[in-house]
Write a protein that holds these residues in place. Structure first.
Motif, PDB file in Angstrom:
ATOM      1  N   PHE A  24      16.108   9.683  13.505  1.00 30.20           N
ATOM      2  CA  PHE A  24      14.819   9.660  14.189  1.00 30.20           C
ATOM      3  C   PHE A  24      14.736   8.417  15.065  1.00 30.20           C
ATOM      4  CE2 PHE A  24      14.026  11.022   9.677  1.00 30.20           C
ATOM      5  CZ  PHE A  24      14.086  12.381   9.925  1.00 30.20           C
ATOM      6  N   GLY A  25      14.075   8.552  16.212  1.00 29.04           N
ATOM      7  CA  GLY A  25      13.827   7.379  17.046  1.00 29.04           C
ATOM      8  C   GLY A  25      14.722   7.306  18.260  1.00 29.04           C
ATOM      9  N   HIS A  26      15.113   6.066  18.613  1.00 25.53           N
ATOM     10  CA  HIS A  26      15.812   5.822  19.873  1.00 25.53           C
ATOM     11  C   HIS A  26      17.322   6.020  19.799  1.00 25.53           C
ATOM     12  CE1 HIS A  26      11.970   3.821  20.847  1.00 25.53           C
ATOM     13  NE2 HIS A  26      12.315   3.997  22.110  1.00 25.53           N
ATOM     14  N   GLY A  27      17.840   6.487  18.683  1.00 22.95           N
ATOM     15  CA  GLY A  27      19.268   6.745  18.589  1.00 22.95           C
ATOM     16  C   GLY A  27      19.653   8.031  19.291  1.00 22.95           C
ATOM     17  N   ARG A  28      20.925   8.404  19.142  1.00 24.06           N
ATOM     18  CA  ARG A  28      21.389   9.629  19.806  1.00 24.06           C
ATOM     19  C   ARG A  28      20.619  10.841  19.317  1.00 24.06           C
ATOM     20  NH1 ARG A  28      21.346  13.470  21.745  1.00 24.06           N
ATOM     21  NH2 ARG A  28      22.985  14.862  22.508  1.00 24.06           N
ATOM     22  N   TRP A  29      20.250  10.865  18.029  1.00 26.83           N
ATOM     23  CA  TRP A  29      19.516  12.004  17.507  1.00 26.83           C
ATOM     24  C   TRP A  29      18.093  11.586  17.199  1.00 26.83           C
ATOM     25  CZ3 TRP A  29      22.154  15.969  18.748  1.00 26.83           C
ATOM     26  CH2 TRP A  29      23.547  15.933  18.716  1.00 26.83           C
ATOM     27  N   ASN A  30      17.158  12.357  17.709  1.00 28.43           N
ATOM     28  CA  ASN A  30      15.744  12.076  17.511  1.00 28.43           C
ATOM     29  C   ASN A  30      15.074  13.366  17.050  1.00 28.43           C
ATOM     30  OD1 ASN A  30      13.219  10.941  17.488  1.00 28.43           O
ATOM     31  ND2 ASN A  30      13.004  10.840  19.721  1.00 28.43           N
ATOM     32  N   HIS A  31      15.310  13.703  15.801  1.00 28.32           N
ATOM     33  CA  HIS A  31      14.737  14.929  15.250  1.00 28.32           C
ATOM     34  C   HIS A  31      13.219  14.800  15.130  1.00 28.32           C
ATOM     35  CE1 HIS A  31      18.780  16.208  13.184  1.00 28.32           C
ATOM     36  NE2 HIS A  31      18.874  16.100  14.494  1.00 28.32           N
ATOM     37  N   VAL A  32      12.562  15.927  15.010  1.00 28.38           N
ATOM     38  CA  VAL A  32      11.101  15.968  15.027  1.00 28.38           C
ATOM     39  C   VAL A  32      10.551  15.708  13.627  1.00 28.38           C
ATOM     40  CG1 VAL A  32       9.088  17.410  15.490  1.00 28.38           C
ATOM     41  CG2 VAL A  32      11.113  17.560  16.970  1.00 28.38           C
ATOM     42  N   ALA A  76       0.806  -1.220   0.000  1.00 26.24           N
ATOM     43  CA  ALA A  76       0.000   0.000   0.000  1.00 26.24           C
ATOM     44  C   ALA A  76       0.838   1.269   0.000  1.00 26.24           C
ATOM     45  CB  ALA A  76      -0.935   0.001   1.215  1.00 26.24           C
ATOM     46  N   VAL A  77       2.003   1.248   0.663  1.00 22.41           N
ATOM     47  CA  VAL A  77       2.758   2.484   0.851  1.00 22.41           C
ATOM     48  C   VAL A  77       3.619   2.794  -0.363  1.00 22.41           C
ATOM     49  CG1 VAL A  77       2.753   2.233   3.353  1.00 22.41           C
ATOM     50  CG2 VAL A  77       4.695   1.352   2.024  1.00 22.41           C
ATOM     51  N   GLN A  78       4.053   4.071  -0.429  1.00 20.82           N
ATOM     52  CA  GLN A  78       4.879   4.544  -1.540  1.00 20.82           C
ATOM     53  C   GLN A  78       6.363   4.313  -1.311  1.00 20.82           C
ATOM     54  OE1 GLN A  78       3.702   6.102  -4.331  1.00 20.82           O
ATOM     55  NE2 GLN A  78       2.025   7.457  -3.816  1.00 20.82           N
ATOM     56  N   GLY A  79       6.779   4.267  -0.055  1.00 22.13           N
ATOM     57  CA  GLY A  79       8.183   4.113   0.273  1.00 22.13           C
ATOM     58  C   GLY A  79       8.346   3.936   1.766  1.00 22.13           C
ATOM     59  N   VAL A  80       9.585   3.626   2.175  1.00 18.28           N
ATOM     60  CA  VAL A  80       9.876   3.368   3.593  1.00 18.28           C
ATOM     61  C   VAL A  80      11.087   4.190   4.011  1.00 18.28           C
ATOM     62  CG1 VAL A  80      10.464   1.635   5.333  1.00 18.28           C
ATOM     63  CG2 VAL A  80       8.932   1.033   3.429  1.00 18.28           C
ATOM     64  N   VAL A  81      10.932   4.921   5.109  1.00 19.31           N
ATOM     65  CA  VAL A  81      12.007   5.706   5.705  1.00 19.31           C
ATOM     66  C   VAL A  81      12.276   5.140   7.089  1.00 19.31           C
ATOM     67  CG1 VAL A  81      12.668   7.984   6.554  1.00 19.31           C
ATOM     68  CG2 VAL A  81      11.354   7.774   4.433  1.00 19.31           C
ATOM     69  N   CYS A  82      13.505   4.723   7.343  1.00 20.57           N
ATOM     70  CA  CYS A  82      13.847   4.112   8.627  1.00 20.57           C
ATOM     71  C   CYS A  82      14.720   5.025   9.464  1.00 20.57           C
ATOM     72  CB  CYS A  82      14.576   2.782   8.411  1.00 20.57           C
ATOM     73  SG  CYS A  82      13.531   1.485   7.735  1.00 20.57           S
ATOM     74  N   GLY A  83      14.392   5.102  10.745  1.00 16.86           N
ATOM     75  CA  GLY A  83      15.243   5.766  11.708  1.00 16.86           C
ATOM     76  C   GLY A  83      16.203   4.773  12.316  1.00 16.86           C
ATOM     77  N   ALA A  84      16.534   4.975  13.573  1.00 17.57           N
ATOM     78  CA  ALA A  84      17.491   4.107  14.251  1.00 17.57           C
ATOM     79  C   ALA A  84      16.833   2.802  14.692  1.00 17.57           C
ATOM     80  CB  ALA A  84      18.062   4.837  15.465  1.00 17.57           C
ATOM     81  N   PHE A  85      17.616   1.723  14.646  1.00 14.09           N
ATOM     82  CA  PHE A  85      17.232   0.446  15.247  1.00 14.09           C
ATOM     83  C   PHE A  85      18.304   0.127  16.282  1.00 14.09           C
ATOM     84  CE2 PHE A  85      14.444   0.430  11.706  1.00 14.09           C
ATOM     85  CZ  PHE A  85      13.390  -0.420  12.052  1.00 14.09           C
ATOM     86  N   VAL A  86      18.071   0.613  17.506  1.00 11.20           N
ATOM     87  CA  VAL A  86      19.079   0.584  18.564  1.00 11.20           C
ATOM     88  C   VAL A  86      18.955  -0.707  19.367  1.00 11.20           C
ATOM     89  CG1 VAL A  86      19.884   1.730  20.657  1.00 11.20           C
ATOM     90  CG2 VAL A  86      19.079   3.087  18.718  1.00 11.20           C
TER      91      VAL A  86
END
Length: 312
Positions: free
Chosen positions: A278-286, A239-249
């Motif tokens: 983005f997410g649980h890594g050191r940087w979690n931008h909005v 269904a989705v157009q693409g996937v953007v992944c943040g951190a997998f810590v």
């Protein structure tokens, strides 16, 4: 308690909040897990020193096993914060676990008035999804406020996004691209574990035509594997157009995580980018969830198409 069934939001464009500015009122709420009680006063003092009026939920210091109080009390605090016309923003203090228990208690589709900034991540993914699907809100995936006790600089960085001073745009390197392409779509998602538990419930996001954002922490590779299989078999990647992944810590070797995404997502021939801040890594931008983003792997850029804020 049976799930409250109301009409889902069907607006083509989700409701935008006003951008934050000093002098506005922020409410601190605790919809999920516990945290050190002293964190509340320290976060309140930090925000007040930056010029914000801060209110605190009546029950945020309560404890019930691993939860920040009884379900009814956490739900009452959250509902009051979300619906109070004097409140401009709602910051969640912590994730952990507990937000899903609140969903049947909150009649999101009956919320009236203007939307407001809603900030949090991890277990707060449940609330992001419900506010988009049932209230029609753009919400903001970003740090939980209790984290600012040890990293006050991250509070300044978060406010720079919410005050409109930092653009929602990021560049990435060629090695972060698993599959190329250029797509635009409404951003949905958050924590992979929470999102997987939302599938099949009335609170799941609408995936059709969307850009999917995923991140996680402390999940073994075989569990990441199982969740990606579940999303695939539920039709999400189709269904989705693409996937953007943040951190997998703490999820094992990063190359193994990339291999799992290759195995389960690349067959859909949609662009996939890994390891954004983005997410649980050191940087979690909005990230403004529900807003329209463009992902371009040739230009190696991920950016917001339109402002997530309404005019004053």
């Amino acid at each position: 308690m049976p799930v409250l069934r109301f009409r889902r939001a069907v607006t083509a464009h989700l409701l935008k909040p006003r951008r934050l500015q000093p002098g506005m009122t922020v409410c601190l709420t605790a919809p999920a897990g516990t945290f050190p009680a002293a964190s509340v006063q320290r976060v309140q003092s930090l925000l007040e020193a930056l010029g914000y009026i801060v209110r605190v939920g009546n029950h945020v210091l309560e404890r019930c096993r691993y939860l920040a109080g009884e379900d009814a009390h956490r739900a009452r605090d959250l509902w009051q914060a979300l619906t109070d016309p004097k409140t401009d923003a709602v910051f969640c203090l912590r994730g952990g676990y507990g937000c899903s228990r609140l969903l049947p208690r909150l009649a999101f589709s009956q919320m009236h008035g203007a939307s407001k900034i809603f900030l949090g991540y991890s277990d707060v993914t449940f609330l992001h999804a419900a506010l988009a699907s049932w209230a029609g809100w753009i919400t903001f995936h970003g740090p939980n406020a209790a984290e600012w006790v040890n990293r006050p600089g991250d509070c300044l960085e978060t406010l720079a996004f919410l005050e409109g001073r930092t653009p929602f745009a990021w560049s990435f390197e060629a090695h972060q691209v698993l599959y190329p392409g250029r797509v635009c779509g409404r951003l949905v998602g958050g924590n992979l574990t929470c999102l997987t538990h939302l599938v099949g419930t009335p609170f799941a996001p609408t995936f059709e035509g969307a850009l999917l954002f995923l991140e996680d922490k402390n999940e073994a590779p075989y569990r990441i594997d199982r969740m990606l299989v579940h999303l695939a078999q539920a039709g999400v990647f189709e269904a989705v157009q693409g996937v953007v992944c943040g951190a997998f810590v703490g999820c094992g070797d990063s190359e193994e995580i990339r291999t799992l995404f290759r195995e389960h997502v690349l067959c859909y021939q949609i662009p996939v980018v890994m390891d954004l801040p983005f997410g649980h890594g050191r940087w979690n931008h909005v990230l403004p969830l529900g807003a329209v983003f463009c992902l371009d792997t040739t230009a190696r850029h991920f950016h917001l198409v339109d402002t997530p804020f309404r005019e004053p």
